[in-house]
Design a protein around this motif. Structure first.
Motif, PDB file in Angstrom:
ATOM      1  N   THR A  90      32.994  40.120  45.687  1.00 48.62           N
ATOM      2  CA  THR A  90      33.713  40.754  46.793  1.00 48.62           C
ATOM      3  C   THR A  90      33.131  40.297  48.121  1.00 48.62           C
ATOM      4  O   THR A  90      31.911  40.320  48.312  1.00 48.62           O
ATOM      5  CB  THR A  90      33.630  42.290  46.698  1.00 48.62           C
ATOM      6  OG1 THR A  90      34.227  42.720  45.468  1.00 48.62           O
ATOM      7  CG2 THR A  90      34.351  42.943  47.872  1.00 48.62           C
TER       8      THR A  90
ATOM      9  N   THR B  70      38.091  44.064  52.825  1.00 49.14           N
ATOM     10  CA  THR B  70      37.426  43.319  51.753  1.00 49.14           C
ATOM     11  C   THR B  70      38.431  42.439  51.025  1.00 49.14           C
ATOM     12  O   THR B  70      39.638  42.700  51.032  1.00 49.14           O
ATOM     13  CB  THR B  70      36.779  44.278  50.731  1.00 49.14           C
ATOM     14  OG1 THR B  70      37.801  45.077  50.120  1.00 49.14           O
ATOM     15  CG2 THR B  70      35.744  45.174  51.386  1.00 49.14           C
TER      16      THR B  70
ATOM     17  N   GLU C  40      38.583  40.957  47.111  1.00 49.08           N
ATOM     18  CA  GLU C  40      37.932  41.042  45.809  1.00 49.08           C
ATOM     19  C   GLU C  40      38.274  39.837  44.941  1.00 49.08           C
ATOM     20  O   GLU C  40      39.230  39.111  45.197  1.00 49.08           O
ATOM     21  CB  GLU C  40      38.355  42.337  45.109  1.00 49.08           C
ATOM     22  CG  GLU C  40      37.953  43.597  45.881  1.00 49.08           C
ATOM     23  CD  GLU C  40      38.420  44.865  45.193  1.00 49.08           C
ATOM     24  OE1 GLU C  40      39.281  44.761  44.277  1.00 49.08           O
ATOM     25  OE2 GLU C  40      37.945  45.962  45.569  1.00 49.08           O
ATOM     26  N   LYS C  41      37.483  39.665  43.916  1.00 51.69           N
ATOM     27  CA  LYS C  41      37.672  38.610  42.907  1.00 51.69           C
ATOM     28  C   LYS C  41      37.731  37.216  43.555  1.00 51.69           C
ATOM     29  O   LYS C  41      38.593  36.397  43.226  1.00 51.69           O
ATOM     30  CB  LYS C  41      38.942  38.871  42.090  1.00 51.69           C
ATOM     31  CG  LYS C  41      38.902  40.183  41.324  1.00 51.69           C
ATOM     32  CD  LYS C  41      40.187  40.403  40.534  1.00 51.69           C
ATOM     33  CE  LYS C  41      40.149  41.717  39.781  1.00 51.69           C
ATOM     34  NZ  LYS C  41      41.421  41.959  39.029  1.00 51.69           N
TER      35      LYS C  41
END
Length: 553
Positions: free
Chosen positions: A311, A319, A321-322
């Motif tokens: 993240t 943010t 993510e992944k």
């Protein structure tokens, strides 16, 4: 007296330095660590330490007429914006034409350059080299030209990104990037929005699931394709525009330029608008980035605050993510590993060089740095001008000011740069392209005179004033004059159009109204030029007229 000159590096700056030395009757020997010339423009599938590196799809963002050497036009059928392979081919043609190859020692690295014990008397240098087998050799040279560039040492500021050690994917610097193969179906964050960051984001967005571009300050983005499909530098990098920059307040020029850019794509709406004004930093040149933003393939984000596993957290609290990959397009550190620290002169964030070429504190001006310059213009033409001046000084045709005067000039340059431009430790240097070229040309005696051309060659005057500031202008007179320069200026747009003539169409004749408009503009331009010259030097026009008046016996 300087005779033997060591040239370090056989990139664009090194090639033109060899030629400049030969033109002045000097004896250059060039040391190139790789097995080929071209420097930055020699593509290799694997990046090599201490060498510049490019990606497979790289296309230059300077048009061919604006980047070619002053006495060797790029072939007319070459595209206006060339891929790295075409650029390398041009350099090879240049080297073959002027017989430069016999002066280059390939696969030979320079390890050390030091002053000889009798430097105060001779100005000579010890140069230690190493060949591909690891054998060292010591040479003595009367002078040295450093042409090793400043895209060699990647700046990878991992300490500025807390949690990078926890990142679960792959990260790399743009120096290591070769193509988007590892981005297929991935989520990618590109940190930095310079020209490399923009190119990588655009290319990656065509195959990645999603690309995010993180920028601390934002950027002004301009197009290579300008009004009427012209290359942007041939359209706007003219002496007429340069004169406007001398006459109008910079805030007015910033307002005009920013308004024009925002008319194409509103930088605030696209989340691109930077904190600085347009002309205080070299803009990003990228035609595709706005479309990729508009299509959602690229999303602009603020600076990265921290990284938590896969993240990425940004400073605005959002943010992503992944994340599978992070590309650091965070610029380069610069240095000259073969020079001792006590030889260099520091001024602010930058290496202090007199007119960005000569170290100001040396007892003898026998060490020069060519190509260490940053402007909105081609490095090739600037390096060529620097090299011509260096060879002129080495030959004894031009004497530099005293050390005290040069140091004073360096410090003034540093203050002016910090005042006029948005500079940093990584980008400590920026100059105005035309002003700098004219300044160095004046040192050699090859600066074109608008006033003289106005009275002696009005057709050429119009091209020099209205047309792009191509390097041919600096071969019209003085040392190194090239008989083909005038014709090269008159035919520069023919070479621009040539690669586009791939489908024959009927030609349209210009109307009488258009011709009258052009005539009116020419008259206004001539009058404006005379006024500009008169305000800067009131005695220039009367003196010229008196010289042109027939003498009575």
């Amino acid at each position: 007296m300087v005779r033997r000159v060591a040239v370090i590096g056989a990139g664009p700056s090194g090639l033109t330095s060899i030629k400049a030395c030969l033109d002045e009757g000097l004896e250059p020997t060039c040391f190139e660590s790789s097995d080929d010339m071209g420097g930055l423009w020699k593509f290799k599938e694997v990046s090599e330490p201490s060498r510049a590196s490019i990606y497979r799809s790289l296309t230059i963002n300077i048009s061919k007429e604006m980047m070619c050497y002053s006495d060797f036009p790029i072939p007319a059928d070459y595209p206006n914006y060339m891929r790295h392979s075409k650029i390398l081919k041009y350099f090879r043609m240049y080297a073959d034409h002027f017989k430069l190859l016999k002066h280059i020692r390939f696969q030979t690295s320079v390890k050390r350059v030091t002053q000889r014990p009798d430097f105060s008397h001779t100005g000579q240098w010890d140069v230690v080299t190493e060949d591909k087998d690891g054998l060292e050799e010591r040479h003595v040279f009367d002078a040295v030209i450093c042409c090793s560039g400043h895209y060699t040492y990647p700046n990878l500021p991992l300490k500025d990104f807390p949690g990078i050690e926890t990142f679960e994917g792959k990260y790399l610097h743009s120096w290591d990037y070769k193509g988007p193969e590892d981005m297929y179906g991935k989520r990618v964050v590109v940190i930095g929005i310079g020209n490399s960051g923009g190119d990588i984001a655009v290319e990656g967005s065509r195959v990645a699931e999603q690309v995010y571009v993180s920028t601390r300050r934002g950027a002004w983005v301009i197009r290579q394709v300008s009004d009427n499909g012209m290359p942007v530098d041939m359209k706007y990098n003219t002496r007429f525009v340069h004169i406007l920059f001398q006459l109008l307040p910079i805030n007015v020029l910033n307002w005009i330029g920013e308004k024009k850019l925002n008319a194409m794509y509103d930088h605030t709406m696209y989340a691109l608008k930077p904190k600085h004004r347009l002309f205080s930093q070299i803009p990003v040149i990228n035609d595709d980035l706005p479309l990729r933003v508009l299509s959602g393939s690229v999303i602009i984000k603020p600076n990265v605050k921290e990284i938590r596993g896969s993240t990425v957290v940004f400073e605005d609290g959002t943010t992503v993510e992944k994340v599978d990959m992070i590309v650091f397009a965070t610029g380069y550190n610069y240095g000259f590993s073969y020079l001792p620290n006590d030889v260099m002169y520091k001024s602010g964030h930058r290496v202090g060089l007199y007119k960005h070429v000569f170290l100001p504190h040396l007892e003898h001006p026998t060490l020069a740095i060519v190509g260490f310059i940053h402007a909105l213009g081609a490095i090739m033409t600037q390096a060529e001008m620097q090299a011509r001046w260096v060879a002129h000084v080495f030959k004894g045709h031009k004497k530099l000011p005293s050390n005290q005067s040069m140091i004073k000039a360096v410090e003034k340059d540093t203050k002016d740069i910090e005042k006029n431009y948005n500079v940093s430790k990584l980008t400590p240097l920026q100059v105005d392209f035309v002003s700098y070229m004219d300044n160095i040309a004046g040192e050699i005696g090859v600066r074109p005179s608008l006033l003289w051309l106005f009275f002696t060659d009005y057709a050429l005057f119009k091209w020099v004033l209205w047309g792009p500031v191509t390097a041919y202008q600096y071969r019209l007179k003085g040392p190194g004059k090239w008989e083909g320069a005038r014709r090269a200026i008159f035919t520069q747009f023919d070479r621009m159009y040539q690669p586009l003539k791939t489908r024959k169409l009927p030609e349209q004749e210009s109307s009488i109204t258009a011709r009258l408009i052009m005539l009116s503009l020419a008259i206004l331009t001539g009058g404006g030029a005379v006024y500009y010259i008169h305000t800067r030097n009131p005695d220039a026009i009367p003196n010229l007229l008196s010289n042109l008046r027939p003498q009575r016996v």
